[in-house]
Design an enzyme around this catalytic site. Structure first.
Site, PDB file in Angstrom:
ATOM      1  N   ASN A  19     -39.577  47.789  15.951  1.00  0.00           N
ATOM      2  CA  ASN A  19     -38.661  49.028  16.059  1.00  0.00           C
ATOM      3  C   ASN A  19     -39.438  49.657  17.360  1.00  0.00           C
ATOM      4  O   ASN A  19     -40.350  49.601  17.714  1.00  0.00           O
ATOM      5  CB  ASN A  19     -38.872  50.149  15.009  1.00  0.00           C
ATOM      6  CG  ASN A  19     -38.252  49.970  13.605  1.00  0.00           C
ATOM      7  OD1 ASN A  19     -36.966  49.454  13.696  1.00  0.00           O
ATOM      8  ND2 ASN A  19     -38.826  49.879  12.514  1.00  0.00           N
ATOM      9  N   HIS A  26     -36.702  40.860  17.934  1.00  0.00           N
ATOM     10  CA  HIS A  26     -37.926  40.675  16.935  1.00  0.00           C
ATOM     11  C   HIS A  26     -38.775  39.443  17.482  1.00  0.00           C
ATOM     12  O   HIS A  26     -38.030  38.699  18.410  1.00  0.00           O
ATOM     13  CB  HIS A  26     -37.014  40.200  15.597  1.00  0.00           C
ATOM     14  CG  HIS A  26     -36.548  41.353  14.852  1.00  0.00           C
ATOM     15  ND1 HIS A  26     -35.176  41.598  14.688  1.00  0.00           N
ATOM     16  CD2 HIS A  26     -37.001  42.410  14.415  1.00  0.00           C
ATOM     17  CE1 HIS A  26     -34.755  42.690  14.217  1.00  0.00           C
ATOM     18  NE2 HIS A  26     -35.899  43.088  13.939  1.00  0.00           N
TER      19      HIS A  26
END
Length: 538
Positions: free
Chosen positions: A432, A538
Site C-alpha cells: 500500500n 506489488h
C-alpha cells in the site's frame, strides 16, 4: 502419436565435410567460410550469401545445384527440398536412411550455419505490415530445427558470435566436432527459434489488439550473466526482449563494476519513475532504494530537484540509485558525488559531468539516449508456481484522467499541483502506497505495508525524522498533500494523514465507504480529489 527411437548411438567425434551457409547477418561470414574451406569443407549456400562467398573467391555450390530446382517466388522457396532436409535429417548410421540417401542422391550436410531474417529489427524500425511479414523467415527456422534435432550428426550455428567457438573446436579436434559441443549448439538453436517465434506471435497479438492470446510466448537474448541474483546463492542473467524502450536495456555503462541483479531492478524502477515528468517542462530527480522511491522532486534545475529529493530521506538515499529526466550536468554531478551512490541513470551527460563522476570509480553512470514514454503500451510479467502472469504495462498518466473534487473545499492551485505530482510518484511506490508532497517534492513515503494506515504512519514518521536531520522543529508533512495509490477502505487512513498535517488528498475512490471518507475530509476541512484510476504495484 509418439515417435519411437531406433536407439542408434550417436558418434562422439564427427568430421565436418559439408556445410550449408545461409545468413542474413553476414558479420564474420568470409573469415568463417574461409577457415571451413581450409579444412576441406564443401560449401553450399543460397542467394546473397552464395554471391558474397563467390565474390570472396571461395568455391561455393548454390542450393539450386543441389536440389536441381531453382529458387522461386522471390526466394521464398529454395531450401525447402528433400535434397536439403534429407541431407540434414538423415541418421547416418541407420541402414534404411543410408539406402534412402543413396536411392535419391542425397548427400549428408554436417554443419548448418543459418541466422534468420531480421524480423525483430524490422518490427522495431516502424516498417509497414507487408515489410514486416516478408521478414518472417520460414526456411531458416526449418533448417535450424532440423539440424538441432539431428545434432547427433549435424552441428548448427545460429549466431555469428559462435563462429570462432566452432573454429576453435575444429582446431582442437583436427576438423571434427564433439557430440557435447553439437548438443550445446543445438540447445542454443532451439532457444533462438523459440525467441524468434515469440517475437512474431507477440507482434501479431499487438497488431490485432489481442491482450490475452491463447498462447503467450516470451523470448529474450542473453545480455549479461549476473554475478548472482537477488541473493548470492541465486543464479541470474539479464535478457533483452527487443522492446524499443529507453532504459537499462539501451544504456551505455560508462564506468564502474558490473551491474548486479538488484542494481538493474532498482535502476529500472528509478528511470520509469522519473520518466513521468516531462523534461521540457521541469527537471526531475528520483532516488530509489530497493525498487521504492525514497525521494522524488521537481525543480528549475537538476541540482535543485536532487537536493529536494535527498531531503525527503537522506538516510535511505545512501547507496541508492539516482535517476534524472534531463542530461546530467556539472552542478548536479558535484552534489551527487558528495554521498555514496550506486548508480546514476540519465538520458545523457555533459562532458564535465562525466569527468566529475569518473573520479568515483565504483559509481556507475548509465546513459540511455532518451526517456521511456509513460503512455506507451507494453507488457509486464512475473512467474508463479507452474505459470506466468502477464499484463499490459500501467501506462495511466494523471494528465489524461478526469479528476473529480468530491469535498466541499476545493484544492488551491498549489495543492492541485502537488496532488498531481504525489499521484505520479505513488504509481511507482509498492502498495500500500502513501506519498506526502509539498512544493513539488516528496516529504514522506510509506511503502509496501499490509495496512494503508501503517503506510500513512510510517511516511509521517520518516518525515519527522527528515525534519530533525534538517534542523526543522515541525514535521515536513505539515501543510503537505497526500496521495494514496488505491482507495481508503475506511476513514482511518485519511485521518492518519490529517494527523500528519496534510491539507489535501488524492486517491482513486471507489470504496463502498467513500461517503464516510468524504465526510471525514469535510469535517477536517480537507480537500479531496478522486482520480478514478488506481496504481497497485506489488
Amino acid at each position: 502419436m509418439t515417435v519411437t527411437s531406433k536407439h542408434i548411438p550417436a558418434p562422439d567425434l564427427l568430421r565436418v565435410r559439408r556445410a550449408l551457409i545461409s545468413v542474413s547477418d553476414k558479420t564474420g561470414l568470409i573469415d568463417f567460410a574461409t577457415r571451413l574451406h581450409e579444412y576441406g569443407v564443401e560449401l553450399i549456400s543460397t542467394g546473397g550469401t552464395a554471391k558474397a562467398l563467390a565474390e570472396a573467391g571461395l568455391p561455393v555450390k548454390d542450393v539450386s545445384e543441389v536440389t536441381g530446382f531453382p529458387e522461386i517466388m522471390d526466394g521464398r522457396v529454395k531450401t525447402l527440398h528433400p535434397a536439403i532436409h534429407g541431407g540434414i535429417l538423415a541418421i547416418r548410421d541407420d541402414p534404411e536412411h543410408q539406402a534412402a540417401m543413396k536411392k535419391h542422391g542425397i548427400v549428408g550436410i554436417d554443419l548448418v550455419a543459418v541466422n534468420l531474417y531480421p524480423f525483430e529489427e524490422t518490427r522495431l524500425s516502424g516498417a509497414d505490415n507487408e515489410t514486416i511479414v516478408e521478414n518472417i523467415d520460414i526456411g531458416g527456422p526449418a533448417m535450424i530445427r532440423a539440424a538441432a534435432k539431428n545434432h547427433a550428426y549435424v552441428t548448427v550455428v545460429t549466431d555469428a558470435d559462435d563462429y570462432n567457438l566452432v573454429l576453435a573446436e575444429l582446431d582442437k579436434n583436427e576438423g571434427s566436432l564433439k557430440l557435447s559441443f553439437r548438443r550445446m549448439l543445438a540447445a542454443r538453436a532451439f532457444a533462438r527459434t523459440a525467441s524468434y517465434d515469440a517475437a512474431i506471435s507477440n507482434w501479431f497479438a499487438e497488431a490485432l489488439e489481442i491482450d490475452t492470446p491463447k498462447w503467450r510466448a516470451i523470448g529474450g537474448e542473453l545480455e549479461t550473466i549476473m554475478r548472482y541474483g537477488e541473493n548470492p546463492h541465486q543464479k541470474a542473467g539479464f535478457y533483452l526482449t527487443g522492446e524499443k524502450r529507453f532504459g537499462v536495456s539501451t544504456a551505455q555503462v560508462l564506468q564502474g563494476k558490473q551491474l548486479s541483479y538488484n542494481n538493474i531492478n532498482d535502476t529500472d524502477a528509478a528511470f520509469e519513475t522519473v520518466a513521468e515528468f516531462d523534461p521540457e517542462k521541469t527537471a526531475a530527480v528520483a532516488i530509489i532504494k530497493h525498487a521504492n522511491p525514497c525521494g522524488v522532486a521537481k525543480g528549475k534545475t537538476l541540482k535543485e530537484a536532487y537536493l529536494k529529493a535527498l531531503a525527503c530521506d537522506s538516510v535511505s538515499a545512501f547507496g541508492g540509485i539516482i535517476a534524472l529526466n534531463r542530461p546530467l550536468d556539472e552542478d548536479c554531478a558535484t552534489e551527487i558525488t558528495k554521498i555514496f551512490t550506486e548508480v546514476i541513470i540519465a538520458p545523457d551527460a555533459t562532458e564535465t559531468a562525466r569527468e566529475i563522476i569518473a573520479r568515483k570509480k565504483n559509481l556507475r553512470l548509465l546513459i540511455t539516449g532518451g526517456l521511456p514514454d509513460p503512455r506507451a503500451p507494453g507488457l509486464t510479467m512475473r512467474t508463479v508456481s507452474g505459470g506466468m502472469l502477464v499484463q499490459t504495462r500501467d501506462n495511466g498518466v494523471i494528465d489524461d484522467l478526469d479528476l473529480k473534487v468530491v469535498t466541499k473545499r476545493q484544492p488551491t492551485e498549489a495543492e492541485m499541483r502537488d496532488l498531481k505530482f504525489a499521484f505520479q510518484v505513488a504509481k511507482h511506490v509498492k502498495s500500500n502506497a502513501i506519498v506526502y508532497v509539498k512544493d513539488n517534492a516528496t516529504v514522506g513515503i510509506g511503502a509496501g505495508q499490509m495496512s494503508r494506515v501503517d503506510s500513512a504512519r510510517i511516511a509521517a514518521h520518516k518525515a519527522l525524522d527528515a525534519a530533525k536531520i534538517a534542523g526543522i522543529s515541525e514535521p515536513l508533512t505539515k501543510g503537505s498533500v497526500v496521495a494514496s495509490d488505491a482507495f481508503f477502505p475506511f476513514a482511518d487512513g485519511l485521518l492518519s494523514a490529517v494527523e500528519a498535517g496534510a491539507t489535501a488528498v488524492i486517491q482513486p475512490g471507489g470504496s463502498i465507504r467513500d461517503d464516510e471518507v468524504i465526510a471525514a475530509a469535510d469535517e477536517n476541512n480537507i480537500a479531496m480529489v478522486f482520480t478514478g484510476m488506481r496504481h497497485f504495484r506489488h
